[in-house]
Motif scaffolding. Structure first.
Motif, PDB file in Angstrom:
ATOM      1  N   PRO A 157       5.114   3.126  -7.324  1.00 18.61           N
ATOM      2  CA  PRO A 157       5.237   2.355  -6.086  1.00 18.61           C
ATOM      3  C   PRO A 157       6.610   2.553  -5.458  1.00 18.61           C
ATOM      4  CG  PRO A 157       5.409   0.901  -7.995  1.00 18.61           C
ATOM      5  CD  PRO A 157       5.089   2.268  -8.526  1.00 18.61           C
ATOM      6  N   VAL A 158       6.624   2.797  -4.154  1.00 21.55           N
ATOM      7  CA  VAL A 158       7.875   2.915  -3.391  1.00 21.55           C
ATOM      8  C   VAL A 158       7.935   1.692  -2.471  1.00 21.55           C
ATOM      9  CG1 VAL A 158       9.227   4.303  -1.783  1.00 21.55           C
ATOM     10  CG2 VAL A 158       7.769   5.438  -3.487  1.00 21.55           C
ATOM     11  N   VAL A 159       8.725   0.709  -2.878  1.00 17.69           N
ATOM     12  CA  VAL A 159       8.822  -0.545  -2.129  1.00 17.69           C
ATOM     13  C   VAL A 159       9.994  -0.413  -1.159  1.00 17.69           C
ATOM     14  CG1 VAL A 159       9.156  -3.038  -2.293  1.00 17.69           C
ATOM     15  CG2 VAL A 159       7.922  -1.815  -4.112  1.00 17.69           C
ATOM     16  N   TYR A 160       9.718  -0.512   0.141  1.00 23.29           N
ATOM     17  CA  TYR A 160      10.786  -0.295   1.123  1.00 23.29           C
ATOM     18  C   TYR A 160      10.750  -1.368   2.204  1.00 23.29           C
ATOM     19  CZ  TYR A 160       7.046   1.853   3.925  1.00 23.29           C
ATOM     20  OH  TYR A 160       5.883   2.083   4.628  1.00 23.29           O
ATOM     21  N   THR A 161      11.938  -1.739   2.657  1.00 23.00           N
ATOM     22  CA  THR A 161      12.026  -2.717   3.736  1.00 23.00           C
ATOM     23  C   THR A 161      11.621  -2.070   5.043  1.00 23.00           C
ATOM     24  OG1 THR A 161      14.378  -2.192   3.919  1.00 23.00           O
ATOM     25  CG2 THR A 161      13.797  -4.156   2.663  1.00 23.00           C
ATOM     26  N   SER A 162      11.002  -2.866   5.925  1.00 25.01           N
ATOM     27  CA  SER A 162      10.575  -2.353   7.225  1.00 25.01           C
ATOM     28  C   SER A 162      11.777  -1.784   7.968  1.00 25.01           C
ATOM     29  CB  SER A 162       9.895  -3.458   8.037  1.00 25.01           C
ATOM     30  OG  SER A 162      10.629  -4.666   7.969  1.00 25.01           O
ATOM     31  N   ARG A 163      11.537  -0.759   8.732  1.00 28.77           N
ATOM     32  CA  ARG A 163      12.622   0.061   9.279  1.00 28.77           C
ATOM     33  C   ARG A 163      13.160  -0.423  10.618  1.00 28.77           C
ATOM     34  NH1 ARG A 163      15.062   2.700   5.636  1.00 28.77           N
ATOM     35  NH2 ARG A 163      14.459   0.797   4.577  1.00 28.77           N
ATOM     36  N   GLN A 164      12.445  -1.329  11.314  1.00 31.19           N
ATOM     37  CA  GLN A 164      12.947  -1.721  12.632  1.00 31.19           C
ATOM     38  C   GLN A 164      14.254  -2.497  12.486  1.00 31.19           C
ATOM     39  OE1 GLN A 164      10.317  -3.121  11.207  1.00 31.19           O
ATOM     40  NE2 GLN A 164      10.024  -5.257  11.783  1.00 31.19           N
ATOM     41  N   GLU A 165      15.169  -2.265  13.417  1.00 34.58           N
ATOM     42  CA  GLU A 165      16.487  -2.920  13.389  1.00 34.58           C
ATOM     43  C   GLU A 165      16.362  -4.288  14.041  1.00 34.58           C
ATOM     44  OE1 GLU A 165      20.044  -3.358  12.064  1.00 34.58           O
ATOM     45  OE2 GLU A 165      19.294  -1.302  11.949  1.00 34.58           O
ATOM     46  N   LEU A 166      16.710  -5.340  13.304  1.00 32.40           N
ATOM     47  CA  LEU A 166      16.693  -6.693  13.854  1.00 32.40           C
ATOM     48  C   LEU A 166      18.073  -7.030  14.394  1.00 32.40           C
ATOM     49  CD1 LEU A 166      14.719  -8.486  10.976  1.00 32.40           C
ATOM     50  CD2 LEU A 166      13.809  -7.488  13.069  1.00 32.40           C
ATOM     51  N   SER A 167      18.128  -7.860  15.413  1.00 28.36           N
ATOM     52  CA  SER A 167      19.439  -8.256  15.949  1.00 28.36           C
ATOM     53  C   SER A 167      19.658  -9.743  15.667  1.00 28.36           C
ATOM     54  CB  SER A 167      19.525  -7.968  17.450  1.00 28.36           C
ATOM     55  OG  SER A 167      18.440  -8.547  18.117  1.00 28.36           O
ATOM     56  N   PHE A 168      20.923 -10.090  15.469  1.00 23.34           N
ATOM     57  CA  PHE A 168      21.285 -11.456  15.092  1.00 23.34           C
ATOM     58  C   PHE A 168      22.401 -11.953  15.994  1.00 23.34           C
ATOM     59  CE2 PHE A 168      19.577  -9.291  11.412  1.00 23.34           C
ATOM     60  CZ  PHE A 168      18.622 -10.206  10.950  1.00 23.34           C
ATOM     61  N   SER A 217       0.434  -5.286  -5.236  1.00 21.36           N
ATOM     62  CA  SER A 217       0.344  -3.868  -4.831  1.00 21.36           C
ATOM     63  C   SER A 217       1.070  -2.957  -5.808  1.00 21.36           C
ATOM     64  CB  SER A 217       0.928  -3.692  -3.423  1.00 21.36           C
ATOM     65  OG  SER A 217       0.203  -4.433  -2.480  1.00 21.36           O
ATOM     66  N   THR A 218       2.257  -3.396  -6.281  1.00 20.87           N
ATOM     67  CA  THR A 218       3.008  -2.550  -7.229  1.00 20.87           C
ATOM     68  C   THR A 218       2.252  -2.424  -8.551  1.00 20.87           C
ATOM     69  OG1 THR A 218       4.351  -4.449  -7.962  1.00 20.87           O
ATOM     70  CG2 THR A 218       5.301  -3.054  -6.270  1.00 20.87           C
ATOM     71  N   GLN A 219       1.665  -3.522  -9.006  1.00 20.77           N
ATOM     72  CA  GLN A 219       0.911  -3.478 -10.264  1.00 20.77           C
ATOM     73  C   GLN A 219      -0.305  -2.558 -10.129  1.00 20.77           C
ATOM     74  OE1 GLN A 219       1.793  -5.315 -13.334  1.00 20.77           O
ATOM     75  NE2 GLN A 219       0.451  -3.636 -13.998  1.00 20.77           N
ATOM     76  N   ALA A 220      -0.964  -2.641  -8.974  1.00 22.62           N
ATOM     77  CA  ALA A 220      -2.142  -1.784  -8.746  1.00 22.62           C
ATOM     78  C   ALA A 220      -1.744  -0.308  -8.746  1.00 22.62           C
ATOM     79  CB  ALA A 220      -2.805  -2.157  -7.425  1.00 22.62           C
ATOM     80  N   ALA A 221      -0.623   0.013  -8.096  1.00 20.72           N
ATOM     81  CA  ALA A 221      -0.142   1.404  -8.084  1.00 20.72           C
ATOM     82  C   ALA A 221       0.179   1.867  -9.498  1.00 20.72           C
ATOM     83  CB  ALA A 221       1.093   1.512  -7.185  1.00 20.72           C
ATOM     84  N   HIS A 222       0.874   1.015 -10.252  1.00 20.82           N
ATOM     85  CA  HIS A 222       1.251   1.362 -11.628  1.00 20.82           C
ATOM     86  C   HIS A 222       0.002   1.581 -12.485  1.00 20.82           C
ATOM     87  CE1 HIS A 222       3.865   1.521 -15.138  1.00 20.82           C
ATOM     88  NE2 HIS A 222       3.080   0.646 -15.740  1.00 20.82           N
ATOM     89  N   ASN A 223      -0.967   0.693 -12.340  1.00 16.23           N
ATOM     90  CA  ASN A 223      -2.208   0.819 -13.127  1.00 16.23           C
ATOM     91  C   ASN A 223      -2.940   2.118 -12.812  1.00 16.23           C
ATOM     92  OD1 ASN A 223      -1.647  -1.671 -14.181  1.00 16.23           O
ATOM     93  ND2 ASN A 223      -3.159  -2.797 -12.957  1.00 16.23           N
ATOM     94  N   ASP A 237       3.543  13.866  -4.199  1.00 10.71           N
ATOM     95  CA  ASP A 237       2.396  13.472  -5.022  1.00 10.71           C
ATOM     96  C   ASP A 237       2.798  12.344  -5.969  1.00 10.71           C
ATOM     97  OD1 ASP A 237       0.825  15.363  -3.874  1.00 10.71           O
ATOM     98  OD2 ASP A 237       1.088  16.857  -5.475  1.00 10.71           O
ATOM     99  N   GLY A 238       1.893  11.397  -6.134  1.00 14.06           N
ATOM    100  CA  GLY A 238       2.115  10.335  -7.121  1.00 14.06           C
ATOM    101  C   GLY A 238       2.859   9.126  -6.612  1.00 14.06           C
ATOM    102  N   THR A 239       3.214   9.102  -5.311  1.00 13.05           N
ATOM    103  CA  THR A 239       3.907   7.932  -4.764  1.00 13.05           C
ATOM    104  C   THR A 239       2.950   7.100  -3.903  1.00 13.05           C
ATOM    105  OG1 THR A 239       4.666   9.082  -2.760  1.00 13.05           O
ATOM    106  CG2 THR A 239       6.123   9.140  -4.681  1.00 13.05           C
ATOM    107  N   VAL A 240       3.203   5.792  -3.887  1.00 13.47           N
ATOM    108  CA  VAL A 240       2.441   4.872  -3.041  1.00 13.47           C
ATOM    109  C   VAL A 240       3.442   4.016  -2.273  1.00 13.47           C
ATOM    110  CG1 VAL A 240       0.824   2.933  -2.987  1.00 13.47           C
ATOM    111  CG2 VAL A 240       0.504   4.770  -4.657  1.00 13.47           C
TER     112      VAL A 240
END
Length: 441
Positions: free
Chosen positions: A326-337, A315-321, A286-289
Motif C-alpha cells: 500500500p502507498v498511502v499518500y496525502t492528497s496533492r492539492q495545495e490548501l491555503s490558510f 484499504s491497507t490491510q486489504a492490499a497487504h492481504n 507492479d505490486g503497489t496500490v
C-alpha cells in the motif's frame, strides 16, 4: 593531530544522516539517551529535533533543552572534544539564526559559525558564496526556486552574506560575513580559520565533495589547536567531518534486510513538486496500490479523522492481504490558510493521522518507506515510538535506511527508508521500492 572530536548533529528533520552510515539516530534527548550517543563507537551521531516543523519559539525551546542536557551528558562522559552541527535544509529553509543563536548561548563561546549548505548528492552547490540548485543540469540560484517561496521559511537571496543579513534582520551585515571561496579552500584554509574569533559568521563554498573534505581537514586541524566552531549545514560537510569508510552493505543489496521477503508499506507526506512526480512513477510500479488520504476532510469540524483512519486501515490491510504494497499518500492539492500558525497546526493534524496509520499497519510488513522529512521524523519518533535507531546506510544517494531495534513491540528489525521530499529524480522512489522488493518478485 589529536583524537578526532565527537560530531554531534542537531538535525531539524531526520534526513540529515543522508550521506553517512553505521551511526545512531536519537529520537529523544534526555541525558541518558544523549550519553548513549556519546558512548557509541561511531564518530558521529544525530539528535532528531524536528524543529523545522515547529514555530520559532518552540524551535528555540527544544534546541535549548537539547543543549542543556547535552552539557550534562558531556560532563558525565568527561568529553571536552566535540563539534556541534545544526543540520538543516540544503535549500536554506529552517530556523536560522534562531537555532545557532541558542546553541551559541548554551554551548559557546564559539570562534565562528559556518553556513555550509552544499549537498552534492541532491545537486546543491555553492560557488562565489552563491548557493545553487542544479535543475536539469543548469545551476539555478536558490532564490529563483520554489523553496525560496516557502510560506514559512521564504527568502530573497542566493548570495549567502545577503541571506544572512536578511535572516538576522540586519544584526549581521552582509559585508561582515567571512567568505571561504573555492580558491581559499583548495589552497588550504587553516591560517584563515585560526584568525576567526567572536562567533564570526562565515559562509563556505563547495562544488565537489573533495572541496569539503579539504575544508574539513583544516577545520579539524584548527579544532585540535583549540578553536571552537559551530556549523549550520546540509549533509555533505558531515561526510567530510566524519570521514567514514564505505558503508558495509551496498545500496542494491538492501533487500537483504526486508523481513520475510514480504511486501512493505509506503507513507508519503511531502508536498513538493518532486515528490508528486516520484509518487506518480511509484504508483505505476507492479505490486503497489495507491491509497489517497483526502486531507481536506480534516478541515471539517465533525470527527472525520476517525472515519478516514478506519477507511484507510481497511484499504491497507486489504492490499497487504493481496500481497501488494500500500502507498498511502496525502492528497496533492495545495490548501491555503489564513496564517502560518494555522498552517502548522493543520500540518500537525495531518501528521497525527498519518502516524495513526503507521501504528495500524500490519505488523508483518517487510519494510516501510517514509517520504518527506517531517513525515520521516514523525514516523520514527511517534509512529514507531523509537528512542534510538541504527543507521544502516544509503539505499539511494541522499536516502537513509535505518533498522528498528530487535525488541520493538510491534515492528522488530524493520527496515525503514527515510526519503527527503526534495531528493532524487522522477524515478527515485520507484527505484528504492524496486531495490527493496527484488527478492519478492
Amino acid at each position: 593531530m589529536s583524537k578526532k572530536p565527537k560530531i554531534i548533529v542537531l538535525d531539524d528533520d531526520p534526513t540529515g544522516s543522508q550521506t553517512v552510515h553505521s551511526c545512531l539516530l536519537l529520537m529523544r534527548w534526555d541525558v541518558d539517551t544523549l550519553r548513549t550517543g556519546l558512548q557509541d563507537d561511531s564518530p558521529i551521531f544525530f539528535v532528531l529535533t524536528n524543529t523545522r516543523s515547529l514555530p520559532p519559539e518552540s524551535a528555540a525551546s527544544v534546541t535549548k533543552e537539547v543543549c542543556h542536557n547535552l552539557k550534562l551528558a558531556l560532563k558525565a562522559e568527561e568529553i571536552n572534544d566535540f563539534l556541534i552541527v545544526s543540520r538543516s535544509d540544503s535549500t536554506l529553509r529552517g530556523h536560522y539564526p534562531i537555532e545557532t543563536d541558542v546553541i551559541a548561548a548554551e554551548l559557546g563561546p564559539f570562534d565562528a559559525h559556518f553556513l555550509v549548505p552544499a549537498f552534492f548528492e541532491a545537486g546543491r552547490i555553492t560557488r562565489d558564496s552563491i548557493h545553487y540548485l542544479i535543475i536539469d543540469s543548469v545551476p539555478t540560484p536558490v532564490h529563483e526556486t520554489e523553496f525560496a517561496r516557502d510560506s514559512v521559511f521564504g527568502y530573497h537571496y542566493s548570495y549567502l552574506p545577503k541571506y544572512v543579513e536578511e535572516k538576522t534582520q540586519g544584526r549581521i551585515k552582509a559585508d561582515a560575513v567571512e567568505r571561504f571561496l573555492l580558491a581559499d579552500i583548495r589552497a588550504g584554509s587553516l591560517e584563515k580559520l585560526m584568525k576567526l574569533t567572536g562567533n564570526q559568521c562565515a559562509v563556505v563554498d563547495g562544488e565537489t565533495q573533495a572541496d569539503l573534505n579539504r575544508f574539513a581537514e583544516d577545520v579539524l586541524s584548527a579544532a585540535s589547536l583549540g578553536k571552537r566552531f559551530l556549523f549550520r549545514s546540509a549533509a555533505s560537510i558531515l561526510t567530510a567531518l566524519a570521514a567514514l569508510p564505505t558503508q558495509a552493505i551496498a545500496a542494491e543489496n538492501m533487500a537483504d534486510y526486508v523481513r520475510g521477503g514480504k511486501p512493505g508499506a509506503v507513507i508519503v507526506g511531502s508536498h513538493v513538486k518532486k515528490t508528486t512526480q516520484q509518487l506518480e512513477k511509484l504508483l505505476q510500479a507492479d505490486g503497489t496500490v495507491g491509497i489517497e488520504v483526502n486531507v481536506q476532510r480534516l478541515l471539517d469540524e465533525s470527527n472525520q479523522s476517525a472515519t478516514l483512519l478506519t477507511e484507510i486501515l481497511e484499504s491497507t490491510q486489504a492490499a497487504h492481504n493481496a500481497g501488494k504494497t500500500p502507498v498511502v499518500y496525502t492528497s496533492r492539492q495545495e490548501l491555503s490558510f489564513k496564517d502560518v500558525k494555522t498552517r502548522l497546526d493543520f500540518g500537525e493534524k495531518v501528521s497525527g493521522l498519518l502516524m495513526d496509520i503507521v501504528r495500524g499497519l500490519p505488523s508483518d510488513i517487510g519494510f516501510l518507506i517514509s517520504k518527506g522529512g517531517i513525515t520521516s521524523n514523525d514516523v520514527l519518533s511517534n509512529g514507531l515510538a523509537l528512542t534510538t535507531a541504527r543507521l544502516l546506510g544509503q539505499i539511494l544517494a541522499g536516502c537513509s535506511m535505518v533498522i528498528t531495534p530487535s525488541d520493538h513491540p510491534q515492528f522488530p528489525n524493520l527496515p525503514v527508508v527515510l526519503f527527503p521530499g526534495n531528493v532524487g529524480d522522477a524515478d527515485a522512489l520507484a527505484t528504492v521500492y524496486q531495490r527493496l522488493t527484488k527478492n519478492t518478485e
